[in-house]
Write an enzyme that holds these catalytic residues in place. Structure first.
Site: not given
Length: 481
Positions: A289-290
């Site tokens: 996600c990052t």
């Protein structure tokens, strides 16, 4: 008549217009596979108030509010065209029409702007593609919601099955309940029923078989009528090609991992490097996600200014990997209570940048702090640029990227002075630039990037799956390159 009366009358008029838009949007979606957008935000299955709020939100990114009275004529113009499967942004149609000085009518302008989706240019509606979810945790259930929402005419992605380990008595009922209600993302939009006799969850008419297995080798998907499917592994148990290839069982064509891949597994960030996926690639990863949050703005900044080096510090919501109360954990610090502590930990996002952006030669470092919130994180991206610039220039550039570039589905932009993390729950973008927090000093820039690390990431996963399955339809008007 008082000002209050005028305001209320205006609101009621706009409600009536928004109400008239709903059946047009729905019919285009069901019958022609056309998704109507407003500045990259889908209007399909939205309520009257949601449509009005989306128009109102345009002021955050375009600088001024957009009215339904402006967009309705373009929506009506679409109904008279021989449209094929596509995504059409009526917000962009309205905005570009304002700057067009050729004196064209709305109908003429619209026909020209979406010509690539009409007549001989239109894409034929494709047969639906089967999808299987392996695992049904936080990401799995959100991906399921998105797949069900996007089922539309039935010609896109079809969620056919979910594979889980047996959980004991009333396992199916409990899993259906977790899909129906979510403490962060709210109620499922629709109806869900359970048929325990056939081990099936029916969500908005989609029959989803729940298969119980302890290992991929135990499943023959063709026994359930599943063929040529894309399997989404959201367990994270296998990260390399050898492990993920275990999923390539009868009925499965490709495997997509919702975690960083190891070894030679391609790490894909949609919008940045999805076009590098080889047609014969059967195993790939959607990275983290990052990584999805930082790579699109990093690419945008590198394209315009050049990036010499950078550091990302993520302030990340806690996850199921941590403990509720202090207990043993194989990783340092993560054993300490997640709801009670800020926990310094590592992030692989910085090193993953090289896989998604191989042309970026700048060294990128990173670290992370887990904090006591259940969802939405922020990445603080500190960059040394190749040239000096100003804060106003950077913000205007990023605003334009969020509106007009090929990255507009990945990068959002907000000028809200009082925005906090919970305001971004449900965001479908990979990250949102916080204009108010942005800092620029000569060749140094610090970007604050909000991201819903659950839902925004799940949207990126779906975009990758749509791409590899051939149901990622073109967007009109086409974004600037």
């Amino acid at each position: 008549m008082t000002v209050n009366d005028d305001s209320f009358t205006n609101w009621k008029n706009r409600e009536e217009i928004a109400e008239s838009m709903i059946p047009i949007i729905g019919k285009l979606h069901r019958e022609r596979d056309v998704t109507v957008l407003l500045h990259s935000r889908s209007l399909v299955n939205k309520s009257v108030v949601s449509i009005l709020k989306t128009h109102r939100f345009a002021r955050q990114i375009a600088g001024e509010e957009l009215s339904v009275t402006e967009t309705l004529p373009f929506l009506q113009a679409l109904t008279g065209l021989d449209l094929g499967p596509s995504q059409i942004d009526i917000g962009m149609l309205a905005a570009t029409y304002k700057t067009d000085d050729r004196g064209l009518s709305v109908d003429e302008f619209t026909a020209e702007a979406v010509a690539g989706a009409t007549g001989a240019n239109k894409i034929e509606r494709r047969e639906g593609r089967d999808v299987v979810l392996y695992g049904f945790g936080r990401i799995g259930r959100l991906v399921a919601r998105l797949l069900i929402e996007k089922a539309g005419s039935g010609n896109g992605l079809r969620l056919r099955a979910i594979v889980v380990r047996g959980g004991g008595e009333q396992d199916l009922v409990k899993r259906a309940s977790l899909l129906r209600r979510d403490s962060i993302h709210g109620q499922f939009q629709g109806t869900i029923t359970v048929d325990e006799a056939t081990s099936t969850i029916v969500a908005n008419g989609n029959a989803i078989k729940v298969i119980y297995a302890n290992d991929p080798s135990e499943v023959d998907y063709t026994a359930y009528g599943i063929k040529d499917a894309i399997l989404i592994d959201n367990t994270g148990k296998w990260r390399d090609r050898a492990g993920l290839s275990k999923h390539l069982r009868p009925g499965i064509d490709k495997v997509v991992l919702t975690a960083p891949g190891k070894g030679d597994v391609p790490n894909i960030v949609h919008g940045v490097n999805h076009d590098t996926i080889k047609p014969d690639e059967r195993v790939l990863s959607c990275a983290s996600c990052t990584t999805n949050a930082i790579v699109p703005p990093l690419k945008a900044m590198d394209d315009e200014y050049g990036v010499l080096r950078g550091h990302v510090e993520t302030v990340h919501s806690f996850t199921n990997d941590q403990n509720l109360l202090d207990n043993y954990h194989k990783a340092d610090r993560r054993g300490r209570s997640a709801p009670l502590n800020m926990v310094i930990t590592e992030t692989g996002a910085a090193s993953a940048v090289a896989k998604a952006l191989p042309d970026l030669k700048a060294p990128i470092t990173g670290s992370s702090i887990r904090v006591p919130v259940p969802d939405v994180s922020i990445a603080i991206l500190s960059l040394r640029l190749g040239r000096e610039t100003t804060r106003d220039e950077v913000l205007e550039y990023l605003r334009d990227v969020s509106l007009h570039s090929p990255l507009k589905r990945q990068i959002d932009f907000t000028t809200a002075p009082d925005a906090v993390s919970m305001d971004f729950v449900g965001s479908r973008h990979a990250s949102i630039v916080d204009a108010g927090a942005t800092k620029v000093d000569g060749d140094n820039a610090i970007l604050y990037l909000w991201y819903d690390n659950e839902f925004g990431y799940s949207c990126q996963v779906i975009r990758v799956v749509q791409h590899v399955s051939g149901v990622e339809y073109p967007t009109f008007p086409a974004p600037a390159v």
